[in-house]
Write an enzyme that holds these catalytic residues in place. Structure first.
Site, mmCIF file in Angstrom:
data_model
loop_
_atom_site.group_PDB
_atom_site.id
_atom_site.type_symbol
_atom_site.label_atom_id
_atom_site.label_comp_id
_atom_site.label_asym_id
_atom_site.label_seq_id
_atom_site.Cartn_x
_atom_site.Cartn_y
_atom_site.Cartn_z
ATOM 1 N N GLN A 115 -9.559 41.379 22.768
ATOM 2 C CA GLN A 115 -8.807 40.509 21.867
ATOM 3 C C GLN A 115 -8.768 41.046 20.446
ATOM 4 O OE1 GLN A 115 -10.702 36.668 22.276
ATOM 5 N NE2 GLN A 115 -10.048 36.418 24.400
ATOM 6 N N HIS A 175 -13.095 36.795 20.797
ATOM 7 C CA HIS A 175 -13.254 35.703 19.833
ATOM 8 C C HIS A 175 -13.432 36.198 18.395
ATOM 9 C CE1 HIS A 175 -14.595 32.525 23.059
ATOM 10 N NE2 HIS A 175 -13.553 33.256 23.439
ATOM 11 N N GLU A 271 -9.111 22.277 20.510
ATOM 12 C CA GLU A 271 -9.307 21.235 19.508
ATOM 13 C C GLU A 271 -8.418 21.424 18.280
ATOM 14 O OE1 GLU A 271 -14.120 20.442 20.139
ATOM 15 O OE2 GLU A 271 -13.322 20.958 18.162
ATOM 16 N N TYR A 292 -16.075 28.307 32.130
ATOM 17 C CA TYR A 292 -15.092 28.818 33.082
ATOM 18 C C TYR A 292 -15.597 28.716 34.522
ATOM 19 C CZ TYR A 292 -12.415 30.606 29.152
ATOM 20 O OH TYR A 292 -11.679 30.702 28.001
#
Length: 401
Positions: A115, A175, A271, A292
């Site tokens: 990522q 992340h 959120e 997960y």
């Protein structure tokens, strides 16, 4: 196979016609899929599964640019050209004719695994360009923010300074967070992730590092004196809020001047928050959704005294990335709406607000079938989205002709 550009130029993607995963029936909850954590209950009415609400706006989708390699962030220059980051480490300029520039030279190296890579970009009020990226370091990597001045010909970035580095360094490709948001007072918010791996997750609620935090700094990297933990022993002075998982969306609410953020949950629990100074938003002590694997996160609790509740959450997740409040006149019926990109559901989500309550949800671009990475409002009032693909595009929504 995509339509030819001439055909696609005014292709209408209707605001209705959602896939079977949602039921766009006025007054009924839009989300009809089973939650991943069916035993968890919202803390207050309306915290999840808002009813379908449409403004019945007809629009066309017009291609702006194509051939981008996993575009991540977008920002308009004062002259109307568009900056776009490519995750592999390239910053491109999209001309008003849609032509892509050569990569802008002079940016620091990025760790473009997983990522990671070149992330968000912002045109600062001081005329400088700001960007976030996953910085390669000895022993791993971490989110960093830099700034520089774009040369007159747009070919290179000059006087580059790294103004902030996330600590501690971890060896993870996940992340990174990375959204940049300038506040009305000129301060700069940077959103982060907790790097996913357990050594990082366990630090999201600690004050001696900046994993899983919203950070607030001065544009030159200095720490504002009114930050909540300035002067506190064993605390990083740049921390604004804590207990976040992976924040990939952030914007200033024009109605209040406050920062809003959206973070990825695990298996459930995306959120929306409006982070207040010094508050703990709970990850990983409380959360909606599950691991997960289906296992509970921590003790599986969703509420605890002293920890903040999200304004809204999705279970199952939409994988949000990019958000924009709409306050322009081009689409009068959409004024006051919040637009959110969805990577997983491959849609543009429109939320109807009543103050800080989400009271309606609508899914747009349901036929696009591309991951939406970023959402911004252009100076012309059009809504611009980028698609996360090896042949990524920038598209804009305009009133139906």
């Amino acid at each position: 196979m995509r339509p030819a550009p001439a055909v696609f130029a005014l292709l209408l993607l209707a605001a209705c016609g959602a896939p079977p995963s949602v039921a766009q029936t006025p007054g009924q909850p839009l989300e009809t899929r089973s939650p991943n954590a069916p035993d968890q209950k919202p803390a207050f009415p309306g915290q999840t599964r808002a009813p379908f609400a449409t403004a019945k706006v007809a629009f066309d989708v017009v291609p702006v640019a194509k051939g981008l390699d996993h575009p991540w962030g977008m920002a308009f220059l004062p002259d109307g050209r568009l900056l776009v980051t490519e995750r592999a480490g390239r910053l491109r300029i999209v001309g008003k004719d849609g032509a892509l520039s050569a990569p802008v030279a002079g940016l620091p190296p990025v760790d473009a695994r997983g990522q990671g890579g070149l992330l968000d970009v912002a045109a600062g009020p001081d005329g400088l360009i700001y960007w976030t990226y996953s910085e390669p370091r000895e022993g791993g990597n971490g989110t960093a923010a830099a700034r520089g001045r774009l040369s007159a010909d747009g070919a290179k970035m000059e006087a580059v300074q790294v103004i902030w580095r996330q600590t501690p360094t971890l060896d993870s490709t996940l992340h990174f967070g990375g959204r940049l948001v300038f506040a009305p007072d000129g301060k700069l918010f940077i959103t982060t992730g907790e790097r996913s791996i357990l050594p990082g997750r366990h630090q999201a609620e600690r004050l001696d590092g900046t994993l899983g935090k919203v950070v607030r700094i001065n544009p030159d990297g200095g720490i504002p004196a009114d930050n909540p933990f300035v002067g506190k022993a064993d605390a990083k002075g740049e921390i604004w809020s804590l207990g976040h998982r992976n924040i990939q969306a952030g914007a200033i609410n024009p109605a209040t001047g406050r920062l809003w953020t959206i973070e990825h949950g695990a298996r459930g629990g995306d959120e929306i928050n409006a982070p207040l100074a010094g508050r703990d938003y709970g990850w990983p002590t409380i959360t909606y959704g599950t691991e997960y694997s289906g296992a509970k996160v921590g003790g599986g609790i969703t509420q605890k005294a002293g920890l903040e509740q999200p304004l809204y959450y999705w279970d199952p997740v939409i994988a949000p990335s990019g958000m924009a409040f709409y306050n322009s006149d081009l689409f009068p019926a959409w004024k006051g709406s919040l637009f959110v990109g969805s990577l997983k559901d491959q849609q543009l989500v429109r939320l109807t607000l009543d103050g800080e309550k989400i009271v309606g949800e609508e899914r747009l671009l349901t036929d696009l079938k591309e991951r939406i990475r970023d959402v911004i409002v252009g100076p012309d009032g059009s809504i611009y989205v980028s698609t996360d693909d090896s042949d990524g595009r920038v598209l804009k929504l305009v009133p139906k002709s």
